[in-house]
Design a protein around this motif. Structure first.
Motif, PDB file in Angstrom:
ATOM      1  N   GLU A 560       0.820  -1.213   0.000  1.00 27.75           N
ATOM      2  CA  GLU A 560       0.000   0.000   0.000  1.00 27.75           C
ATOM      3  C   GLU A 560       0.851   1.259   0.000  1.00 27.75           C
ATOM      4  N   TRP A 561       2.152   1.157   0.366  1.00 27.27           N
ATOM      5  CA  TRP A 561       2.977   2.348   0.418  1.00 27.27           C
ATOM      6  C   TRP A 561       3.591   2.695  -0.938  1.00 27.27           C
ATOM      7  N   SER A 562       3.269   1.911  -1.969  1.00 29.34           N
ATOM      8  CA  SER A 562       3.839   2.197  -3.273  1.00 29.34           C
ATOM      9  C   SER A 562       3.003   3.207  -4.047  1.00 29.34           C
ATOM     10  N   THR A 563       1.823   3.548  -3.545  1.00 24.01           N
ATOM     11  CA  THR A 563       0.921   4.417  -4.294  1.00 24.01           C
ATOM     12  C   THR A 563       0.959   5.829  -3.725  1.00 24.01           C
ATOM     13  N   PRO A 564       0.453   6.807  -4.485  1.00 20.19           N
ATOM     14  CA  PRO A 564       0.437   8.171  -3.954  1.00 20.19           C
ATOM     15  C   PRO A 564      -0.505   8.312  -2.766  1.00 20.19           C
ATOM     16  N   ALA A 565      -0.367   9.432  -2.055  1.00 26.74           N
ATOM     17  CA  ALA A 565      -1.302   9.738  -0.977  1.00 26.74           C
ATOM     18  C   ALA A 565      -1.945  11.083  -1.268  1.00 26.74           C
ATOM     19  N   PRO A 566      -3.240  11.248  -1.253  1.00 27.39           N
ATOM     20  CA  PRO A 566      -4.231  10.196  -1.072  1.00 27.39           C
ATOM     21  C   PRO A 566      -4.241   9.210  -2.236  1.00 27.39           C
ATOM     22  N   VAL A 567      -4.583   7.987  -1.920  1.00 29.62           N
ATOM     23  CA  VAL A 567      -4.515   6.931  -2.919  1.00 29.62           C
ATOM     24  C   VAL A 567      -5.635   7.135  -3.942  1.00 29.62           C
TER      25      VAL A 567
END
Lengths: 701, 123
Positions: A560-567
């Motif tokens: 889950e940490w590979s995607t931008p935030a906010p996802v």
């Protein structure tokens, strides 16, 4: 209750609100009742006014209430849980305040803030709310948000079913809330044991409120369990073998299994009690062949697995954060998996320890007592695994780590008092006393509450794009730890001194010092609640300084940490191919993890639908109508539910297509932004320099 | 990732067959439920009533597994499904067996099936 039932309004009339009680007699009890109802009414009016003033109705409906996105559903679950938690904590505070003013004398036994009947409603709603409408939505919400992202899936297996589950849970919560204003809640505690809650001894609407809230939300929870299980079995990313799943996914699987097998027992026991009350059957009555002991039996067949349904997601959260925040790989992955699964299975074999004193022979008690002690072993294994994970790690004392430390210290005490209670001969001495109350709060607060709040703090940036304020997060955590210690450790002493649980009054002045300490703890708990609200508010105001668009603020190792935030709603531009446990960590080790995928394709997302909302509305109407015997509305809404299902079943439903171009544009923007961000070191984690791109050279997990 | 075993409805080939299977399952379940109620309301001796209701219940479980859950003894059945069925059976056995164990013990102590027991146990 009057015998005449209006064909239109059922048993409803103007005499059911707490305001009429207040007009009839003014005392502290009716003032508290009317005050609570006023808070509910004013809160609802304020919410409606705010939504109208800000013109948020449209966005709320389009982006949230009709969304089938598991991430948004998860956030809505958590929002529901936090609202209910505010009520639950305030009720706990009133309970403690009442007991510290409840010292009576032999001639005048009843005194205190609220009347005995009101007090019974308070502890019944407090328990019901905290278990079913705080703990359950918190963990189901967190799993909904995290599980698909960790598995490398776009969504749950059944997105619309997910929406329906949320709707049913909210309908149940709504019924409990309405009971503040319209009528009374049951007085039988959160377990509602018959025969006291049968129609003979509790003829009013109170038990029915509980029954319908539980029946409706229970169906929602069962469906959620199935959804989780199918998602884990069928929706894992390619290469995500079972033994590569993060521990949180494993505990979610355990929770799913337990929801599927345990919730039906609750539905059955509540359904039988409802039949007793509505249809004149005799499952749990005193006469005509009824056996009320079977209620306790069936209820706890659900109730004990429920305890582990509550605690296991927290164990999953602690596994993730102990590893991430000490910069180490999780110690003993396999043993944690085996321990979680063992707990899930053994939890189905211990339910009798909730009614050791019901009268069965010593042999039966011993069998279940031993099983209870056995379940402590896998739990102990886990504690040691987390401690070993942190051992010699570079620990950053963030808010989740404060929660974890509080959990270590306090949960072990709670677990050990559980082992003490597992011995039937000791249980005979302290059962039904506040020793027991102290024990289960001692496992549920440090376990579930700390775990879920730590999880919210940990994954919050993934949901909203900015971190929560660490200072306020730590203050909240410390207040919850202190609040717990002061509120509940005195209850152990009071229990050993002989104070029964749920007692509205007592005559022993020796209890008073401990009562005052516990009340002070309750004040701390209120402060913790306020501090939690302030954490969200102040972080929202500083959201630009706390923003982590890079999406990996803690240097994590799961997908889950590979995607931008906010996802983004599609989570992954391209479903990842998993090659290792902690795949994102492996990518970090092997060079540039933020490589763009080679091609982009159209992404199918579930289309928005009002289905869940409609089911929730009909279920609420059904529950309310049944509570107040408004038969026409009950029949109408009962028939509306299958009609809605059939209507949706006959429609051709097209998924929403996100074009490849849109995905590519958003993803390219993220990749270029990543390239520009300066990596933040561990020391910078809490500063503005942390923009969500960690320093990879420091990654050791 | 195991292959799906639920056989999604294919409009070309198996839709008719699938629907037929669901239909049979539905009608069979309905009949078995009505049968159980009929047995309960009938004038049969109690023992026969209980036997009839239990038989209807077991048959209905089989119907659900066959027609709705698509479980069968064929070779194509995946191993995961077998494990899940066995796991369910184990948990249900724990629940049903545990209830039997607890409630029969309680029943024995409540109703004390003979007078001798009671007279010897009293001081």
């Amino acid at each position: 209750m009057s015998a005449d039932i209006s064909p239109i309004f059922g048993k409803l009339d103007w005499s059911v609100t707490p305001y009429t009680d207040l007009l009839r007699e003014v005392n502290s009890s009716t003032i508290v009742g009317a005050g609570a109802a006023s808070v509910l009414v004013l809160g609802a009016i304020a919410a409606v006014a705010l939504l109208t003033w800000m013109r948020w109705w449209g966005p709320l409906y389009r982006n949230w209430l009709t969304s089938a996105d598991a991430k948004k559903i998860g956030i809505m679950y958590i929002a529901l849980a936090l609202v209910m938690m505010a009520r639950g904590i305030i009720e706990g505070f009133v309970i403690r305040t009442h007991q510290s003013t409840a010292l009576g004398t032999l001639t005048q036994p009843e005194s205190g803030l609220v009347s005995p009947d009101h007090f019974a409603q308070l502890f019944s709603t407090h328990g019901t709310i905290m278990i079913f409408f705080v703990a359950m939505p918190l963990l189901i919400g967190l799993i909904n948000f995290v599980l698909p992202q960790q598995l490398g899936a776009r969504d749950m297996a059944f997105p619309v079913l997910n929406q329906v589950s949320l709707g049913l849970t909210a309908a149940g919560a709504g019924l409990v809330m309405i009971s503040l204003l319209v009528g009374k809640f049951g007085t039988g505690g959160w377990t509602m044991y018959p025969p006291y809650t049968g129609i003979d001894y509790s003829p009013g609407e109170g038990v029915d409120y509980w029954l319908w809230a539980i029946l409706i939300s229970g169906v929602g929870s069962t469906l959620t369990g199935m959804n989780f299980a199918v998602t884990i079995f069928k929706e894992r990313a390619p290469g995500m073998h079972f033994m590569r799943m993060p521990l949180f996914c494993w505990t979610s699987l355990c929770v799913a299994i337990m929801l599927i097998y345990a919730m039906p027992a609750l539905t059955v026991s509540s359904g039988m009690l409802a039949l007793d009350r509505y249809a004149g059957s005799h499952f749990f009555t005193n006469e005509a062949g009824g056996n009320m002991m079977n209620y306790a039996n069936i209820f706890w067949m659900f109730g004990h697995p429920e305890v582990y349904i509550l605690i296991l997601p927290a164990f999953g959260v602690f596994s993730e954060i102990s590893s991430t925040f000490s910069g180490k790989r999780l110690y003993g992955y396999t043993s944690l998996v085996i321990a979680s699964m063992s707990i899930a299975v053994i939890s189905f074999t211990v339910w009798l320890h909730h009614f050791f004193t019901m009268g069965q022979s010593a042999g039966v008690n011993i069998a279940f007592g031993i099983a209870t002690m056995v379940i402590g072993i896998p739990t102990g294994v886990k504690i040691y695994d987390w401690m070993a994970t942190m051992w010699r790690g570079r620990i950053r004392v963030t808010a989740p780590i404060v929660y974890l430390t509080g959990f270590f210290l306090l949960f072990v005490i709670g677990g050990l008092s559980g082992i003490i209670l597992a011995n039937p001969s000791i249980d005979y001495q302290v059962h039904n006393s506040t020793f027991l109350v102290a024990h289960f709060h001692n496992v549920i607060i440090p376990g579930v509450l700390y775990g879920m709040l730590a999880g919210i703090h940990y994954w919050f940036p993934k949901a909203f794009g900015f971190r929560l304020d660490e200072d306020w997060g730590r203050r909240t955590a410390l207040l919850f730890v202190g609040g717990f210690v002061f509120t509940f450790l005195p209850l152990y002493v009071l229990g050993l001194m002989g104070l029964p649980r749920r007692s509205p009054t007592f005559q022993n002045p020796d209890f008073m010092p401990w009562m005052y300490i516990a009340s002070f703890g309750a004040v701390l708990m209120l402060c913790a609640l306020a501090s939690l609200a302030w954490t969200f508010w102040t972080s929202y105001r500083n959201r630009l300084a706390l923003a982590v668009p890079g999406g990996d603020p803690w240097n994590g190792s799961s997908l889950e940490w590979s995607t931008p935030a906010p996802v983004p709603e599609w989570t992954f531009p391209h479903i990842p191919h998993v090659a290792a446990r902690d795949d994102w960590g492996e990518c970090k080790r092997s060079g540039d993890p933020w490589k763009a995928p080679q091609d982009y394709v159209d992404i199918e997302m579930p289309a928005n639908t009002a289905h869940g909302l409609l089911i929730a509305a009909t279920a609420s109407a059904l529950g309310f109508a049944m509570v107040w015997h408004i038969w026409w509305l009950a029949a109408l809404s009962f028939l509306a539910i299958p009609a809605l299902l059939a209507w949706r079943g006959m429609q051709v439903i097209e998924p929403r297509i996100v074009p490849a171009g849109e995905v590519e544009e958003a993803d390219r923007r993220f990749r270029t932004m990543m390239a520009d961000l300066a990596p933040a070191t561990r020391a910078d984690e809490e500063t503005e320099r942390n923009r969500g791109r960690p320093d990879l050279s420091e990654f050791a997990g | 990732m195991t292959k799906p075993n639920t056989g999604e409805i294919d409009p070309q080939e198996s839709a008719r067959q699938e629907l037929r299977s669901y239909g049979i399952g539905f009608v069979a379940s309905l009949l078995l439920t009505v049968g159980a109620f009929a047995a309960a309301l009938s004038d049969l001796p109690t023992v026969w009533k209980i036997i009839a209701i239990c038989a209807a219940a077991l048959l209905q479980i089989v119907t659900h597994m066959r027609n709705f859950l698509h479980l069968s003894f064929s070779v194509e059945q995946s191993r995961e499904d077998l494990l899940l069925v066995l796991f369910s059976a184990m948990l249900l056995a724990i629940m049903a067996g545990g209830t039997w164990y607890i409630m029969s013990d309680l029943g024995g102590r409540m109703h004390g099936n003979s007078h001798e027991d009671r007279s010897t146990s009293l001081p």
